[in-house]
Design a protein around this motif. Sequence first.
Motif, PDB file in Angstrom:
ATOM      1  N   SER A   1      -5.735   1.360  -8.395  1.00  0.00           N
ATOM      2  CA  SER A   1      -7.204   1.047  -8.816  1.00  0.00           C
ATOM      3  C   SER A   1      -7.945   2.282  -7.444  1.00  0.00           C
ATOM      4  CB  SER A   1      -7.591   0.149  -8.709  1.00  0.00           C
ATOM      5  OG  SER A   1      -6.856  -0.342 -10.530  1.00  0.00           O
ATOM      6  N   HIS A   2      -7.392   1.556  -6.535  1.00  0.00           N
ATOM      7  CA  HIS A   2      -8.117   1.773  -4.512  1.00  0.00           C
ATOM      8  C   HIS A   2      -7.773   3.884  -4.861  1.00  0.00           C
ATOM      9  CE1 HIS A   2      -9.120   1.872  -0.966  1.00  0.00           C
ATOM     10  NE2 HIS A   2      -8.204   1.889  -0.510  1.00  0.00           N
ATOM     11  N   VAL A   3      -6.768   4.223  -5.137  1.00  0.00           N
ATOM     12  CA  VAL A   3      -6.945   5.260  -4.733  1.00  0.00           C
ATOM     13  C   VAL A   3      -6.858   6.121  -6.147  1.00  0.00           C
ATOM     14  CG1 VAL A   3      -5.055   7.587  -4.415  1.00  0.00           C
ATOM     15  CG2 VAL A   3      -4.830   4.661  -4.096  1.00  0.00           C
TER      16      VAL A   3
ATOM     17  N   ALA B   1      -3.360  -2.672  -8.006  1.00  0.00           N
ATOM     18  CA  ALA B   1      -4.436  -2.887  -6.843  1.00  0.00           C
ATOM     19  C   ALA B   1      -4.705  -1.278  -5.880  1.00  0.00           C
ATOM     20  CB  ALA B   1      -4.103  -3.920  -6.037  1.00  0.00           C
ATOM     21  N   TRP B   2      -3.189  -1.123  -5.428  1.00  0.00           N
ATOM     22  CA  TRP B   2      -3.091  -0.140  -4.759  1.00  0.00           C
ATOM     23  C   TRP B   2      -3.116   1.008  -6.275  1.00  0.00           C
ATOM     24  CZ3 TRP B   2      -4.047   1.604  -0.345  1.00  0.00           C
ATOM     25  CH2 TRP B   2      -3.857   2.738   0.487  1.00  0.00           C
TER      26      TRP B   2
ATOM     27  N   THR C   1       1.178  -1.142  -0.118  1.00  0.00           N
ATOM     28  CA  THR C   1       0.121  -0.179   0.048  1.00  0.00           C
ATOM     29  C   THR C   1       1.081   1.173   0.055  1.00  0.00           C
ATOM     30  OG1 THR C   1      -0.450  -0.444   2.638  1.00  0.00           O
ATOM     31  CG2 THR C   1      -2.071  -1.110   1.120  1.00  0.00           C
TER      32      THR C   1
ATOM     33  N   HIS D   1      -4.060   9.866  -1.910  1.00  0.00           N
ATOM     34  CA  HIS D   1      -2.606   8.198  -1.300  1.00  0.00           C
ATOM     35  C   HIS D   1      -2.783   7.677  -0.232  1.00  0.00           C
ATOM     36  CE1 HIS D   1       0.788   5.443  -0.996  1.00  0.00           C
ATOM     37  NE2 HIS D   1       1.151   6.830  -0.511  1.00  0.00           N
TER      38      HIS D   1
ATOM     39  N   LYS E   1      -6.237   7.837   1.640  1.00  0.00           N
ATOM     40  CA  LYS E   1      -6.912   6.634   2.096  1.00  0.00           C
ATOM     41  C   LYS E   1      -5.437   5.572   2.779  1.00  0.00           C
ATOM     42  CE  LYS E   1      -9.756   6.248  -1.122  1.00  0.00           C
ATOM     43  NZ  LYS E   1     -10.296   6.162  -3.393  1.00  0.00           N
TER      44      LYS E   1
END
Length: 330
Positions: free
Chosen positions: A159-161, A156-157, A136, A181, A184
């Motif tokens: 896409s999360h941010v 993956a990170w 992360t 970033h 989160k």
Amino acid sequence: MQASGYPAAAAHGQASTPVQVSVILPVHDAELWLDECLGSVLQQDFEGSMELSIFNDASKDKSMTIIEKWKEKLEVSGILVVIGGHDSPSPRGVGYSKNQAIAQSSGSYLCFLDSDDVMMPQRVRLQHAAAVRHPTSVFTSNGPTVIMPTWFCSRAWFSHVGPFDEGGRGVPEDLLFFHEHLRKGGGLVRVDQILLLYRYHPGAATHSVLETTIWTHRVRFLEEWALPHWATFTIWNAGRQGRRLYRSLTAGSRCKVVAFCDVDENKIKKGFYCYEDSQERPKPRVPVLHFRAAQPPFVICVKLDLTGGAFEDNLRSLNLQEGRDFLHFS
């Protein structure tokens, strides 16, 4: 979204094994720098699977000719090349181009690169190893600033941010992404080697963003993310940058500033800073102290690597913890 004339974006589907790292490369009129940039991709010593995802943002020069020349060299060496883009009359901006390059790529990790910069051969290998350990975090290399073309993170990170802001010219899409970033819970890990040569030149995209725009975003984020956790704080630097930060704060945040601190005897001897333009009555007068007499937490407005190590030595001598006892603003 992809304009006609760029069918190669489907090329990554030909891969027989999953791609580990996608190098994300937005391009706009970069013919002066592309040979060195693409050559540095070819020279990576990473032993895993790698692809280069290029998005051409309406280049009008010979960028595409250079890209096609390098495509064959890269693919012969085992690096997949995915090319997308558009040929509209005007570019759509760095944020849009990065998002498109990411969307057409397939790697589990994203290595960001600007078309006017050059990677060191060990960059992908070292940052990939770090990213596996810290899923992360975003990763930068040795240097005093966190600049976008040194970043490396998992898909993956991202896409999360993400995605990046696509407001175009004048929008600091990298800074806005970095703030999100942090919101989160993301971390920052520095691989302590020089991994990239950053080319600073008049045509660089960074010049399209006004310094005042960046400053305003940074001050507002400081007030949102850090200052609510502190009842009071000290601004380290009684000079121009420290005073500018003080003046830029909202009234509520300014009330938390209990002092400036410095090493300059003349500033300390004066004893205080008076905010003459304040509408408050009486005008705020903030003490100026020697840094050893000041109380943490500190917001530090001193640029790193500019005092021959003297500032860094002074800070280390206080045995403070970054994030809890101080934050770097400059």
